[in-house]
Design a protein around this motif. Structure first.
Motif, PDB file in Angstrom:
ATOM      1  N   SER A 134       0.887  -1.121  -0.103  1.00 38.41           N
ATOM      2  CA  SER A 134      -0.053  -0.112   0.135  1.00 38.41           C
ATOM      3  C   SER A 134       0.982   1.203   0.026  1.00 38.41           C
ATOM      4  CB  SER A 134      -1.036  -0.012   1.117  1.00 38.41           C
ATOM      5  OG  SER A 134      -1.784   1.207   1.216  1.00 38.41           O
ATOM      6  N   LEU A 135       0.867   1.712  -1.050  1.00 36.14           N
ATOM      7  CA  LEU A 135       1.782   2.974  -1.082  1.00 36.14           C
ATOM      8  C   LEU A 135       1.004   4.128  -0.395  1.00 36.14           C
ATOM      9  CD1 LEU A 135       2.543   3.200  -4.946  1.00 36.14           C
ATOM     10  CD2 LEU A 135       4.146   2.649  -3.138  1.00 36.14           C
ATOM     11  N   SER A 136      -0.359   4.280  -0.495  1.00 38.86           N
ATOM     12  CA  SER A 136      -0.943   5.139   0.458  1.00 38.86           C
ATOM     13  C   SER A 136      -0.608   5.223   2.082  1.00 38.86           C
ATOM     14  CB  SER A 136      -2.397   5.143   0.356  1.00 38.86           C
ATOM     15  OG  SER A 136      -2.677   5.521  -1.213  1.00 38.86           O
ATOM     16  N   ASP A 137      -0.447   3.879   2.347  1.00 37.75           N
ATOM     17  CA  ASP A 137      -0.150   3.697   3.784  1.00 37.75           C
ATOM     18  C   ASP A 137       1.354   3.501   4.166  1.00 37.75           C
ATOM     19  OD1 ASP A 137      -2.971   3.691   4.826  1.00 37.75           O
ATOM     20  OD2 ASP A 137      -3.000   1.679   4.033  1.00 37.75           O
ATOM     21  N   GLN A 168      -1.344   3.704 -13.017  1.00 34.10           N
ATOM     22  CA  GLN A 168      -1.786   3.723 -11.702  1.00 34.10           C
ATOM     23  C   GLN A 168      -3.337   3.995 -11.591  1.00 34.10           C
ATOM     24  OE1 GLN A 168       0.606   2.265  -9.545  1.00 34.10           O
ATOM     25  NE2 GLN A 168       1.374   2.081 -11.533  1.00 34.10           N
ATOM     26  N   LYS A 170      -6.754   3.717  -8.445  1.00 36.28           N
ATOM     27  CA  LYS A 170      -6.889   3.585  -7.146  1.00 36.28           C
ATOM     28  C   LYS A 170      -7.656   2.397  -6.797  1.00 36.28           C
ATOM     29  CE  LYS A 170      -5.981   8.231  -5.366  1.00 36.28           C
ATOM     30  NZ  LYS A 170      -6.421   9.502  -4.694  1.00 36.28           N
ATOM     31  N   GLY A 173      -9.730   3.729  -2.681  1.00 32.09           N
ATOM     32  CA  GLY A 173      -9.127   5.127  -2.483  1.00 32.09           C
ATOM     33  C   GLY A 173      -7.569   5.046  -2.191  1.00 32.09           C
ATOM     34  N   LYS A 174      -7.006   3.796  -2.387  1.00 34.83           N
ATOM     35  CA  LYS A 174      -5.694   3.927  -2.013  1.00 34.83           C
ATOM     36  C   LYS A 174      -4.825   3.388  -3.199  1.00 34.83           C
ATOM     37  CE  LYS A 174      -6.145   2.701   2.952  1.00 34.83           C
ATOM     38  NZ  LYS A 174      -6.123   1.767   3.837  1.00 34.83           N
ATOM     39  N   ARG A 175      -3.504   3.788  -3.313  1.00 39.17           N
ATOM     40  CA  ARG A 175      -2.625   3.271  -4.445  1.00 39.17           C
ATOM     41  C   ARG A 175      -1.657   2.288  -3.869  1.00 39.17           C
ATOM     42  NH1 ARG A 175      -3.070   6.448  -8.739  1.00 39.17           N
ATOM     43  NH2 ARG A 175      -3.889   8.744  -8.239  1.00 39.17           N
TER      44      ARG A 175
END
Length: 410
Positions: A134-137, A168, A170, A173-175
């Motif tokens: 998880s890039l977002s986290d 890319q 989502k 809501g995350k990448r």
């Protein structure tokens, strides 16, 4: 019952499916499967009980089934023969990729949605997990099916294989990013589930691999030194080659087959191979000794203390290799030079007969294309692979040339 771990590696994943086909034939069953990237996608098909379908998909794969790009243009690029129209095509394609911020994965998504059945996966008795990041986290995720929201398995599988070069998108809501950047061979996912016996199928693709965290775990690695192709080379020819290679490598591993390029059943007859080494006779052995600067040594001592260790070194074998290993390496060299079929199971006698057939009308080896090398080069142990290949061909031709042509060819 084994656990199965499949390494990431893009198009090299075809090797894994060939290997799994052989494992199935050998009656080997899995209680758990884990993978990263293409290993996760292959793993999903295996957990679904659709190995044959996966094999068929890889057997008939082509770049146009994976990416939105014309195959004729890919061939131009591969062969560096780009026409004027082709140049315009690639300029436009590069512009499209830049504007969309990555390679379009619409075709990959279509393949997955057509072939991955979430209901079947969740109903399987096999444990199934895979890795993504998880890039977002900013954290890795080792996901099992129960960790994934209903209806989102395919999307999370895509997240496991999401290379930076891809467009890319989502998810919730995350990448996400390809799990290979955290653990390309997720052994610990199964170790932590209590798996003590694991079969890991390698692709040797770039990525991080983590050490096993617990003791008393038996891992059998299926791997190859052959070139499995670039990770985005989805050509049919490469995929079919990899399928065969994986299949035969499993049999080599589990049935103790000999050979590095070929697949030979071992026989417990060291005397047979000893006699092969002695077959050229005293005169030929002494003559070779003179050629490589070793004179005044009794021919048996010359052969066993000097020539055979030198051959083993040049062939990439250990000095202490058995006569069987040395003879098989010599026969493999001759077989390769004479286009003997590789993907076939042989006894040593069948292999010799196949070489005999191919020797008819063919030269023995390719040594005569190269000028003789000076003695000091022949005696050096620090040589490039190309030079070693030249020297070993000369030695084999001088030592066994007459014997092979008179005994194998008739």
């Amino acid at each position: 019952m084994y656990g199965l771990v499949l390494e990431g590696g893009g198009s090299r994943g075809s090797y894994q499916i060939g290997a799994c086909k052989a494992l199935q034939e050998l009656g080997i069953e899995f209680g758990a499967v884990a993978g990263t990237s293409i290993g996760a996608l292959n793993g999903a098909m295996i957990v679904q009980g659709q190995l044959e379908k996966a094999y068929e998909l890889w057997y008939n794969i082509s770049p146009s089934k994976v990416f939105d790009i014309e195959e004729a243009r890919l061939e131009e690029l591969k062969n560096l023969e780009i026409s004027h129209d082709g140049l315009l095509y690639f300029m436009k394609k590069a512009k499209d990729i830049a504007q969309s911020k990555g390679l379009d994965i619409t075709f990959i998504k279509k393949l997955l949605f057509e072939n991955i059945d979430e209901k079947t996966l969740r109903e399987s008795k096999m444990i199934f997990g895979f890795v993504t990041i998880s890039l977002s986290d900013m954290k890795p995720l080792e996901l099992f099916l129960r960790d994934i929201p209903e209806g989102k398995v395919v999307e999370y599988l895509l997240a496991s294989a999401n290379l930076p070069a891809f467009k890319q998108e989502k998810l919730d809501g995350k990448r996400f990013m390809d799990g290979g950047f955290y653990d390309n061979l997720p052994l610990n996912m199964l170790v932590n589930k209590g798996c003590k016996n694991i079969i890991a199928i390698r692709t040797k693709a770039p990525g991080r691999t983590r050490k096993i965290t617990k003791r008393n775990v038996n891992v059998r690695y299926i791997t190859t030194d052959d070139n499995l192709g670039r990770i985005l080379d989805f050509s049919k020819s490469q995929a079919r080659y990899n399928l065969q290679l994986g299949y035969y490598d499993v049999y080599k591993h589990f049935q103790g087959l000999k050979g590095r390029k070929y697949y030979l059943r071992s026989i417990e007859d060291e005397e047979l191979f000893l006699n092969f080494m002695l077959a050229p006779g005293e005169k030929t052995i002494l003559k070779l000794g003179e050629t490589i600067g070793l004179q005044g040594i009794p021919y048996r001592r010359l052969l066993f203390e000097h020539i055979i260790p030198k051959l083993a070194l040049l062939l990439g074998l250990e000095k202490e290799s058995s006569y069987e290993e040395v003879v098989i390496a010599i026969l493999e060299l001759i077989a390769f030079d004479n286009n003997v079929e590789r993907f076939k199971f042989y006894s040593i006698h069948e292999f010799s007969n196949e070489i005999r057939k191919n020797l008819k009308g063919n030269r023995l080896l390719k040594a005569e294309e190269n000028p003789r090398l000076p003695i000091f080069v022949r005696q050096s142990d620090v040589l490039s692979r190309a030079v070693k290949d030249r020297i070993v061909r000369e030695i084999v031709t001088e030592l066994f040339g007459e014997y092979l042509l008179t005994h194998l060819a008739h």
